[in-house]
Design an enzyme around this catalytic site. Structure first.
Site, PDB file in Angstrom:
ATOM      1  N   LYS A  29       0.833  -1.201   0.000  1.00 49.24           N
ATOM      2  CA  LYS A  29       0.000   0.000   0.000  1.00 49.24           C
ATOM      3  C   LYS A  29       0.876   1.264   0.000  1.00 49.24           C
ATOM      4  O   LYS A  29       2.085   1.173   0.216  1.00 49.24           O
ATOM      5  CB  LYS A  29      -0.925  -0.039   1.224  1.00 49.24           C
ATOM      6  CG  LYS A  29      -1.877  -1.251   1.245  1.00 49.24           C
ATOM      7  CD  LYS A  29      -2.801  -1.193   2.457  1.00 49.24           C
ATOM      8  CE  LYS A  29      -3.639  -2.455   2.572  1.00 49.24           C
ATOM      9  NZ  LYS A  29      -4.604  -2.381   3.714  1.00 49.24           N
ATOM     10  N   ASN A  73      -1.643  -0.266   7.417  1.00 49.19           N
ATOM     11  CA  ASN A  73      -1.146  -1.624   7.689  1.00 49.19           C
ATOM     12  C   ASN A  73      -0.347  -2.219   6.533  1.00 49.19           C
ATOM     13  O   ASN A  73      -0.180  -3.427   6.436  1.00 49.19           O
ATOM     14  CB  ASN A  73      -2.272  -2.532   8.186  1.00 49.19           C
ATOM     15  CG  ASN A  73      -3.355  -2.763   7.155  1.00 49.19           C
ATOM     16  OD1 ASN A  73      -3.225  -2.327   6.006  1.00 49.19           O
ATOM     17  ND2 ASN A  73      -4.406  -3.458   7.542  1.00 49.19           N
ATOM     18  N   GLU A 126      -9.225 -11.082  -7.363  1.00 50.64           N
ATOM     19  CA  GLU A 126      -8.306  -9.945  -7.259  1.00 50.64           C
ATOM     20  C   GLU A 126      -7.188 -10.033  -8.298  1.00 50.64           C
ATOM     21  O   GLU A 126      -6.805  -9.010  -8.879  1.00 50.64           O
ATOM     22  CB  GLU A 126      -7.752  -9.853  -5.833  1.00 50.64           C
ATOM     23  CG  GLU A 126      -8.834  -9.425  -4.843  1.00 50.64           C
ATOM     24  CD  GLU A 126      -8.447  -9.526  -3.387  1.00 50.64           C
ATOM     25  OE1 GLU A 126      -9.296  -9.186  -2.531  1.00 50.64           O
ATOM     26  OE2 GLU A 126      -7.311  -9.937  -3.075  1.00 50.64           O
TER      27      GLU A 126
HETATM   28  P1  DAT Z   1      -7.252  -7.335   5.820  1.00 51.83           P
HETATM   29  O1  DAT Z   1      -6.530  -6.240   5.083  1.00 51.83           O
HETATM   30  O2  DAT Z   1      -6.431  -7.871   6.966  1.00 51.83           O
HETATM   31  O3  DAT Z   1      -7.767  -8.426   4.915  1.00 51.83           O
HETATM   32  P2  DAT Z   1     -10.011  -6.425   5.965  1.00 51.83           P
HETATM   33  O4  DAT Z   1     -10.211  -7.077   4.639  1.00 51.83           O
HETATM   34  O5  DAT Z   1     -10.945  -6.781   7.071  1.00 51.83           O
HETATM   35  O6  DAT Z   1      -8.520  -6.672   6.520  1.00 51.83           O
HETATM   36  O7  DAT Z   1     -10.084  -4.849   5.794  1.00 51.83           O
HETATM   37  C1  DAT Z   1      -9.502  -4.217   4.675  1.00 51.83           C
HETATM   38  C2  DAT Z   1      -8.739  -3.000   5.132  1.00 51.83           C
HETATM   39  O8  DAT Z   1      -9.634  -2.064   5.700  1.00 51.83           O
HETATM   40  C3  DAT Z   1      -7.704  -3.279   6.222  1.00 51.83           C
HETATM   41  O9  DAT Z   1      -6.471  -3.708   5.705  1.00 51.83           O
HETATM   42  C4  DAT Z   1      -7.611  -1.976   6.924  1.00 51.83           C
HETATM   43  C5  DAT Z   1      -9.014  -1.405   6.805  1.00 51.83           C
HETATM   44  N1  DAT Z   1      -9.822  -1.668   8.005  1.00 51.83           N
HETATM   45  C6  DAT Z   1     -10.343  -2.868   8.376  1.00 51.83           C
HETATM   46  N2  DAT Z   1     -11.017  -2.760   9.526  1.00 51.83           N
HETATM   47  C7  DAT Z   1     -10.932  -1.454   9.877  1.00 51.83           C
HETATM   48  C8  DAT Z   1     -11.409  -0.693  10.969  1.00 51.83           C
HETATM   49  N3  DAT Z   1     -12.149  -1.242  11.944  1.00 51.83           N
HETATM   50  N4  DAT Z   1     -11.115   0.626  11.002  1.00 51.83           N
HETATM   51  C9  DAT Z   1     -10.375   1.205  10.028  1.00 51.83           C
HETATM   52  N5  DAT Z   1      -9.888   0.541   8.977  1.00 51.83           N
HETATM   53  C10 DAT Z   1     -10.155  -0.764   8.901  1.00 51.83           C
END
Ligand code: DAT
Ligand code: MG
Length: 149
Positions: free
Chosen positions: A9, A112, A126
């Site tokens: 990212k 992250n 994807e």
């Molecule tokens: P991951 O990237 O571990 O697969 P995800 O698919 O649940 O996680 O979410 C996609 C992205 O969205 C994640 O990398 C960071 C953001 N995100 C997830 N949960 C969040 C939250 N509660 N608050 C803010 N950003 C969040």
């Protein structure tokens, strides 16, 4: 063989962690089959994060992923989808295990560092969303027999 989609990212790129992050998948033994450096459009970002459309953080997620260049990759290997998720670590870097990418380099869920497909179906979707077939390279590294019995 199994393939997964990974994307470093904008925070990973800005923080000069591209080499460090790629190194972890390389030295583990997985095979790079697709790589590009791009500025993500709003359309691509919204499609990529489509499952999160209704979440309160969707807007900031799209804004962030489009805020600077991204390194998009496809990696190949048996079990690579689940293994890459382990190498990446938990979504929130504060609670991600040390030794994982997020655990070693992050402190905030909105920064992250890297995306990784979470299952075979999403990996397939994807990879197809980010790469054309002809942008993926079918090859077998010469070290293959030293990584596989
Ligand atoms: P991951 O990237 O571990 O697969 P995800 O698919 O649940 O996680 O979410 C996609 C992205 O969205 C994640 O990398 C960071 C953001 N995100 C997830 N949960 C969040 C939250 N509660 N608050 C803010 N950003 C969040
Ligand atoms: Mg996810």
């Amino acid at each position: 063989m199994e393939r997964t989609f990974l994307a470093i990212k904008p925070d990973g790129v800005q923080r000069k962690l591209v080499g460090e992050i790629i190194r972890r998948f390389e030295t583990k033994g997985f095979t790079l089959v697709g790589l590009k450096f791009l500025q993500v459009s709003k359309e691509l970002a919204e499609q990529h994060y489509g499952v999160h459309r209704e979440r309160p953080f969707f807007g900031s997620l799209v804004e962030f992923i489009t805020s600077g260049p991204v390194v998009a990759m496809v990696w190949e290997g048996d079990g690579v989808i689940a293994a890459a998720r382990k190498i990446i670590g938990a979504t929130n870097p504060l609670t991600a295990e040390p030794g994982t990418i997020r655990g070693d380099f992050g402190i905030n869920i909105g920064r992250n560092l890297i995306h990784g497909s979470d299952a075979p179906e999403t990996a397939q979707q994807e990879v197809a969303l980010w790469f054309k077939d002809e942008e993926l390279v079918n090859w077998q590294p010469h070290i293959f027999p030293w990584l596989h019995e």
